[in-house]
Scaffold this active site. Structure first.
Site, short mmCIF file in Angstrom:
data_model
loop_
_atom_site.label_atom_id
_atom_site.label_comp_id
_atom_site.label_asym_id
_atom_site.label_seq_id
_atom_site.Cartn_x
_atom_site.Cartn_y
_atom_site.Cartn_z
N SER A 107 0.87 -1.18 0.00
CA SER A 107 0.00 0.00 0.00
C SER A 107 0.90 1.23 0.00
CB SER A 107 -0.87 0.03 1.26
OG SER A 107 -1.57 -1.17 1.41
N LYS A 147 -7.11 1.77 -2.52
CA LYS A 147 -6.67 1.35 -1.18
C LYS A 147 -6.75 2.53 -0.20
CE LYS A 147 -4.67 -1.05 2.08
NZ LYS A 147 -5.30 -2.15 2.79
N LYS A 185 0.77 5.69 8.16
CA LYS A 185 1.39 5.80 6.83
C LYS A 185 0.32 5.94 5.74
CE LYS A 185 1.99 2.07 4.78
NZ LYS A 185 1.33 1.23 3.78
P1 NAD Z 1 5.78 -5.88 7.41
O1 NAD Z 1 6.55 -4.73 7.94
O2 NAD Z 1 5.39 -6.99 8.32
O3 NAD Z 1 6.56 -6.53 6.15
C1 NAD Z 1 7.32 -5.80 5.22
C2 NAD Z 1 8.58 -6.59 4.91
O4 NAD Z 1 9.34 -5.90 3.90
C3 NAD Z 1 9.52 -6.74 6.12
O5 NAD Z 1 9.81 -8.11 6.34
C4 NAD Z 1 10.76 -5.95 5.71
O6 NAD Z 1 11.97 -6.49 6.24
C5 NAD Z 1 10.71 -6.05 4.19
N1 NAD Z 1 11.46 -5.01 3.48
C6 NAD Z 1 11.47 -3.66 3.71
N2 NAD Z 1 12.23 -3.03 2.81
C7 NAD Z 1 12.72 -3.98 1.97
C8 NAD Z 1 13.57 -3.95 0.82
N3 NAD Z 1 14.08 -2.81 0.36
N4 NAD Z 1 13.88 -5.13 0.22
C9 NAD Z 1 13.38 -6.30 0.68
N5 NAD Z 1 12.57 -6.41 1.76
C10 NAD Z 1 12.25 -5.25 2.41
O7 NAD Z 1 4.48 -5.23 6.73
P2 NAD Z 1 3.11 -5.98 6.34
O8 NAD Z 1 2.16 -5.87 7.47
O9 NAD Z 1 3.41 -7.29 5.73
O10 NAD Z 1 2.57 -4.96 5.23
C11 NAD Z 1 3.09 -4.91 3.90
C12 NAD Z 1 2.23 -3.95 3.09
O11 NAD Z 1 0.90 -4.46 3.06
C13 NAD Z 1 2.15 -2.55 3.68
O12 NAD Z 1 2.13 -1.60 2.65
C14 NAD Z 1 0.84 -2.56 4.44
O13 NAD Z 1 0.29 -1.26 4.56
C15 NAD Z 1 0.01 -3.46 3.56
N6 NAD Z 1 -1.08 -4.16 4.24
C16 NAD Z 1 -0.89 -4.72 5.46
C17 NAD Z 1 -1.97 -5.37 6.09
C18 NAD Z 1 -1.82 -5.98 7.46
O14 NAD Z 1 -2.85 -6.30 8.07
N7 NAD Z 1 -0.61 -6.16 7.97
C19 NAD Z 1 -3.22 -5.43 5.47
C20 NAD Z 1 -3.37 -4.90 4.19
C21 NAD Z 1 -2.30 -4.26 3.59
#
Ligand code: NAD
Length: 312
Positions: free
Chosen positions: A113, A188, A256
């Site tokens: 997102s 989104k 965010k």
């Molecule tokens: P998270 O922080 O758990 O996972 C993100 C991952 O990306 C981490 O493991 C991090 O180490 C990795 N990362 C960061 N920079 C990187 C890079 N340059 N190269 C490789 N890996 C990298 O976050 P999440 O909860 O999994 O959310 C991911 C996305 O999905 C976000 O944009 C969030 O807003 C969206 N989202 C999350 C949820 C939820 O319930 N958690 C629901 C819908 C949407």
């Protein structure tokens, strides 16, 4: 079982020929999404800047790469699931990034997102390298990522969407192309405004009921089938009643999304007074050390104001 059943029944015709998928970002959402692709029989190359995060997916059969570039070198389709716009730019456009390793014709699906303008910017740079991009953020949170029942909202060329719809189907219960690149993330932002305001409304109402001496569990039961009922109420109220604010979706991540929503709204000339108010509620919670709580924890702001706890 739900996900497997769906796979058998669902038409995954398109994308079936595309066997080699790269997956970048194995966090709360990325890990279960990648696991579902593995279960569906795709060969996966994965990378996360935190090495521990890939462990479980590698144990399940994925190959670990040492950079985002290597993921792209080994894949026909690359999926990214990262926190925010700067992370996607770093992973795709940065040193050792996806575009350094991608071949002409590679498809990039960013499921993070992020700001719609950032999607457009990354897509432009990808196009220069012969890489086509979709922005395809998701709604539903970790449980639906595990089940493979996310709501997926995609932007980008119809032809590319048609090529990968079958793959998105494995991760989602609904997969909708909304329009051109950036429109997935615009959708989104709309989703995130509605969810944030819903949680705040639920919190305000339940604190009022509780302090007035009415059992919040009974209030929940009484109203969930009526007009005030919602997916948000059903998902968050049981957790609130248990005082369970383990994420899920962290308040920091919702901050965010609201920051992206406020920026985007102001750029196109749309005042968003309610979103601004909830943004300040979330900022207060962050200052109070609750930024890593689930966004259902918004209720703690109202509980503190009213000096009452909404629990079973
Ligand atoms: P998270 O922080 O758990 O996972 C993100 C991952 O990306 C981490 O493991 C991090 O180490 C990795 N990362 C960061 N920079 C990187 C890079 N340059 N190269 C490789 N890996 C990298 O976050 P999440 O909860 O999994 O959310 C991911 C996305 O999905 C976000 O944009 C969030 O807003 C969206 N989202 C999350 C949820 C939820 O319930 N958690 C629901 C819908 C949407």
């Amino acid at each position: 079982m739900v996900a497997l059943g769906r796979l058998v029944n669902k038409d995954i015709r398109k994308g079936l020929e595309m066997k080699k998928i790269g997956f970048i970002g194995l966090g709360i959402m990325g890990k279960p999404m990648a696991m579902n692709l593995l279960k569906a029989g795709y060969s996966l190359t994965v990378y996360d800047i935190v090495p521990d995060k890939v462990k479980e997916v590698v144990e399940a059969g994925a190959e670990a790469a040492s950079s985002n570039k290597e993921v792209a070198q080994k894949s026909e389709l690359v999926i990214t699931m990262l926190p925010n716009s700067p992370d996607v730019k770093e992973a795709v456009l940065g040193n050792n990034g996806v575009l350094e390793g991608a071949k002409v014709g590679t498809i990039l699906i960013d499921m993070s997102s992020i700001a719609p303008l950032a999607s457009k910017e990354v897509a432009e740079r990808a196009k220069e390298k012969g890489v086509v991009m979709l922005d395809a953020p998701v709604s539903g949170g970790e449980p639906k990522a595990v089940e493979g029942t996310l709501a997926i909202m995609a932007g980008g060329p119809q032809e590319t969407f048609d090529q990968v719809e079958g793959i998105l189907d494995i991760m989602g219960a609904s997969v909708t192309r909304v329009g051109e690149i950036g429109s997935g993330n615009m959708t989104k932002l709309a989703n995130q405004i509605i969810v944030a305001l819903n949680i705040a409304a639920m919190s305000e109402a339940m604190v009022l009921a509780t302090k007035s001496g009415v059992d919040p569990e009974r209030v929940f039961e009484a109203i969930r089938g009526g007009l005030a009922g919602s997916a948000v109420l059903d998902a968050k109220m049981p957790l609130v009643l248990k005082g369970n604010f383990k994420p899920g979706f962290r308040i920091e991540l919702h901050i965010k999304d609201l920051a992206n929503a406020l920026d985007t709204a102001h750029e196109v000339g749309v005042p968003v007074p309610l979103s601004s108010a909830v943004m300040e509620v979330m900022q207060a919670l962050k200052v109070d050390g609750k930024g890593s709580d689930d966004h259902g924890g918004i209720i703690q702001f109202y509980e503190k104001l009213a000096q009452v706890q909404v629990r079973q």
